[in-house]
Design a protein around this motif. Structure first.
Motif, PDB file in Angstrom:
ATOM      1  N   ILE A  39       0.832  -1.203   0.000  1.00 52.21           N
ATOM      2  CA  ILE A  39       0.000   0.000   0.000  1.00 52.21           C
ATOM      3  C   ILE A  39       0.870   1.258   0.000  1.00 52.21           C
ATOM      4  CG2 ILE A  39      -1.734   1.290   1.309  1.00 52.21           C
ATOM      5  CD1 ILE A  39      -2.817  -1.227  -0.043  1.00 52.21           C
ATOM      6  N   ASP A  40       2.012   1.223   0.677  1.00 52.99           N
ATOM      7  CA  ASP A  40       2.908   2.388   0.686  1.00 52.99           C
ATOM      8  C   ASP A  40       3.413   2.704  -0.717  1.00 52.99           C
ATOM      9  OD1 ASP A  40       2.636   2.747   3.420  1.00 52.99           O
ATOM     10  OD2 ASP A  40       4.322   1.409   3.866  1.00 52.99           O
ATOM     11  N   LYS A  41       3.695   1.673  -1.506  1.00 52.90           N
ATOM     12  CA  LYS A  41       4.145   1.886  -2.877  1.00 52.90           C
ATOM     13  C   LYS A  41       3.010   2.496  -3.715  1.00 52.90           C
ATOM     14  CE  LYS A  41       6.145  -0.378  -6.874  1.00 52.90           C
ATOM     15  NZ  LYS A  41       6.559  -1.634  -7.489  1.00 52.90           N
ATOM     16  N   LEU A  42       1.783   2.048  -3.497  1.00 53.76           N
ATOM     17  CA  LEU A  42       0.632   2.617  -4.204  1.00 53.76           C
ATOM     18  C   LEU A  42       0.438   4.087  -3.840  1.00 53.76           C
ATOM     19  CD1 LEU A  42      -1.978  -0.249  -3.859  1.00 53.76           C
ATOM     20  CD2 LEU A  42      -0.780   0.443  -5.921  1.00 53.76           C
ATOM     21  N   ASN A  43       0.525   4.403  -2.558  1.00 57.31           N
ATOM     22  CA  ASN A  43       0.366   5.787  -2.116  1.00 57.31           C
ATOM     23  C   ASN A  43       1.455   6.686  -2.682  1.00 57.31           C
ATOM     24  OD1 ASN A  43      -2.000   5.475  -0.663  1.00 57.31           O
ATOM     25  ND2 ASN A  43      -0.916   4.906   1.206  1.00 57.31           N
ATOM     26  N   GLU A  44       2.681   6.195  -2.730  1.00 60.70           N
ATOM     27  CA  GLU A  44       3.787   6.964  -3.291  1.00 60.70           C
ATOM     28  C   GLU A  44       3.534   7.251  -4.780  1.00 60.70           C
ATOM     29  OE1 GLU A  44       8.322   5.908  -4.391  1.00 60.70           O
ATOM     30  OE2 GLU A  44       7.737   5.488  -2.315  1.00 60.70           O
ATOM     31  N   PHE A  45       3.056   6.247  -5.501  1.00 54.10           N
ATOM     32  CA  PHE A  45       2.738   6.426  -6.917  1.00 54.10           C
ATOM     33  C   PHE A  45       1.625   7.459  -7.099  1.00 54.10           C
ATOM     34  CE2 PHE A  45       0.035   5.398 -10.539  1.00 54.10           C
ATOM     35  CZ  PHE A  45       0.955   5.447 -11.569  1.00 54.10           C
TER      36      PHE A  45
END
Length: 73
Positions: A39-45
């Protein structure tokens, strides 16, 4: 007269950005979001590629996007 049997169509995978290749998000019976990606990678994107409509009206929004800090008077 008998009804024609319809063949089930296979679900086509949607097109996604190259950084999100292989992303699969589902919602279970309890309403919980399940994703096969962090989820952190999705939020960063999303932070990098999507404008925040609520913040767009602020005067310092462009500076915040660029990473600049607003000077205090």
């Amino acid at each position: 007269m008998a009804k024609k049997e319809s063949k089930p169509t296979p679900k086509a995978k949607p097109r996604v950005h190259k950084e999100l290749q292989g992303l699969d998000i589902t919602i279970d019976q309890f309403g919980e979001i399940k994703a096969n990606m962090n989820i952190d990678k999705l939020n960063e994107f999303l932070d990098k590629n999507v404008d925040d409509k609520k913040l767009a009206e602020r005067d310092d929004y462009d500076d915040m996007k660029k990473g600049k800090k607003k000077k205090k008077k």
